[in-house]
Design an enzyme around this catalytic site. Structure first.
Site, PDB file in Angstrom:
ATOM      1  N   ASN A 218       0.586  -1.022  -0.118  1.00 19.38           N
ATOM      2  CA  ASN A 218      -0.183   0.105  -0.083  1.00 19.38           C
ATOM      3  C   ASN A 218       0.799   1.272   0.017  1.00 19.38           C
ATOM      4  O   ASN A 218       2.028   1.359   0.027  1.00 19.38           O
ATOM      5  CB  ASN A 218      -0.769   0.065   1.222  1.00 19.38           C
ATOM      6  N   ILE A 318      -1.457  -7.512  14.261  1.00 16.78           N
ATOM      7  CA  ILE A 318      -0.445  -7.515  15.228  1.00 16.78           C
ATOM      8  C   ILE A 318      -1.030  -6.544  16.469  1.00 16.78           C
ATOM      9  O   ILE A 318      -0.585  -6.740  17.581  1.00 16.78           O
ATOM     10  CB  ILE A 318       0.783  -6.538  14.497  1.00 16.78           C
TER      11      ILE A 318
END
Ligand code: C5P
Length: 423
Positions: A218, A318
């Site tokens: 991205n 995460i």
């Protein structure tokens, strides 16, 4: 916050005057700085002498004025390297478009630019120029470069300009410059306020390899995450920055762990956490949501290219993993949420879903320029509060977030921002 004299406390300012009409404010600036307890030594670009005489500057600063890179007298008395180092802060006021450009490209073709290239001290500039020159993409690109290198910019104001036009470009007024200098030293004084605090920051994108030459990723630049790491380190925290591929250098004083994929980022974060107690984790990385099965040789298009199907698998989360209760859970876990609508609603839901303590929701709708840009608009959502932070530089967002972290974790709540009036 100390008295003015405590803030100044004999701090030495090297004031660089470049050649613009705003140099005529120098006498007032020098006088005001000295009244606040700073000592001021001046370097004048040749053109500055068109607007204010070296004799006036010397008389007001109570020191020699340095003007010439090749002056035998000046060099014998004070070499340009020593000049650049014997200061606590280098202040460039006014800073012309030309000097900004030379600073951005690293030119050292007169005493002012040489001192600025040679210094190892913090640098603050107060630009002054015509509106069109300030708005020119070249100047704006130079501004961004200088900000990224940690140079503080005292933004120019709007008003009537010497050329008769009206607009942005007037050098900040003397009280504003003096306030920015004092704010800088207050921050400096609180430098070790976070010593002992262990922080983990994730930043940048992750890239998920499909084959040896292709990947999914991205547009994240890493600017916000790197700024958070820099702000924590500036205040003395022990910072590990786990980051994906970015073109930014790691901020000074930060221990950087470069990774590629989300799974590597998770492993790196877990290792940091297992090494010793992390007090605060700030997950700013734009982690790719999926990874593809990796093909170890380049996928061929074939003679008659057919559509390619990729099977994508969800990446580990995460932030959610670090937020799970357990002996290694940081005392404060903060996530960022890039959203395009219903920011606060989405942020509240995300905070619950991920189990983190705070979410900084930022608007990445097309037109905001947040992704990859310099500025950010944030809603900070905690368990009990919701705060709106208007659009500001990512470095200011970082300063503000770190001040909130410091007070939430019981570190000096008086951490002040150098960012008032300064970006
Ligand atoms: O789910 P979403 O991507 O919107 O969540 C954004 C927040 O979660 C950010 O703080 C980002 O760093 C974190 N995140 C993560 N691991 C993922 C996805 C997002 O840590 N796989």
């Amino acid at each position: 916050m100390g008295t003015p004299e405590q803030t100044a406390c004999g701090r030495r300012i090297l004031l660089v005057l470049s050649g613009g009409i705003a140099a005529c404010k120098a006498p007032d600036l020098i006088r005001s700085l000295r009244e606040r307890g700073f000592s001021v030594r001046c370097v004048m670009a040749q053109a500055a002498a068109q607007f204010v005489t070296p004799l006036t500057v010397s008389a007001l600063s109570g020191d020699t004025v340095y003007q010439d890179l090749f002056s035998l007298t000046d060099e014998a008395q004070m070499g340009h390297i020593r000049l650049s180092r014997e200061a606590d802060l280098v202040l460039v006021a006014p800073c012309t478009a030309s000097l900004m450009a030379r600073m951005a490209t690293g030119l050292a073709d007169d005493l002012a630019s040489t001192v600025l290239l040679a210094t190892d001290k913090p640098v603050m500039i107060a630009p002054a120029m015509n509106t069109k020159m300030w708005e020119h993409p070249a100047t704006q690109a130079n501004r961004s470069t200088l900000l990224e290198r940690g140079i503080r910019i005292i933004e120019p104001g709007v008003g009537e300009l010497a050329c008769g036009e009206y607009g942005v470009g007037r050098m900040a007024e003397v009280p504003g410059i003096v306030a920015a200098v004092e704010a800088h030293f207050r921050l400096h004084q609180s430098r070790f306020v976070l010593s002992g605090l262990r922080a983990l920051v994730t930043s940048g994108p992750t890239i998920e390899a499909i084959d040896p030459v292709r990947f999914i990723s991205n547009h994240s630049s890493g600017r916000q995450g790197h700024a958070v790491a820099a702000a924590l380190a500036t205040l003395g925290a022990d910072v590990t920055l786990v980051h994906g591929p970015v073109s930014l250098p790691a901020p000074p004083g930060v221990s950087a762990v470069p990774v590629q994929s989300a799974r590597e980022m998770l492993q790196a974060c877990l290792s940091v956490i297992e090494e010793g107690k992390v007090d605060v984790a700030v997950c700013v990385a734009a982690v790719a949501d999926w990874y593809a099965h990796y093909t170890s040789s380049k996928i061929k298009k074939g003679q008659d290219p057919a559509p390619l199907s990729l099977s994508l698998h969800p990446n580990p989360d995460i932030l959610a993993t670090l937020s799970r209760p357990g002996p290694h859970r940081p005392r404060l876990v903060i996530g960022f949420a890039a959203e395009t609508g219903d920011l606060v609603e989405q942020a509240r839901a995300k905070r619950q879903r991920k189990g983190c303590d705070w979410i900084c929701a930022n608007d990445v709708s097309p037109g905001t320029g947040t992704f990859g840009g310099m500025r950010n608009t944030v809603y900070l959502v905690t368990e009990t509060t919701e705060e709106y932070w208007p659009a500001m530089d990512k470095t200011e967002v970082a300063d503000r977030l770190v001040r909130s972290v410091a007070s939430a974790l019981g570190y000096a709540s008086s951490v002040s921002s150098a960012a008032e009036k300064v970006s």
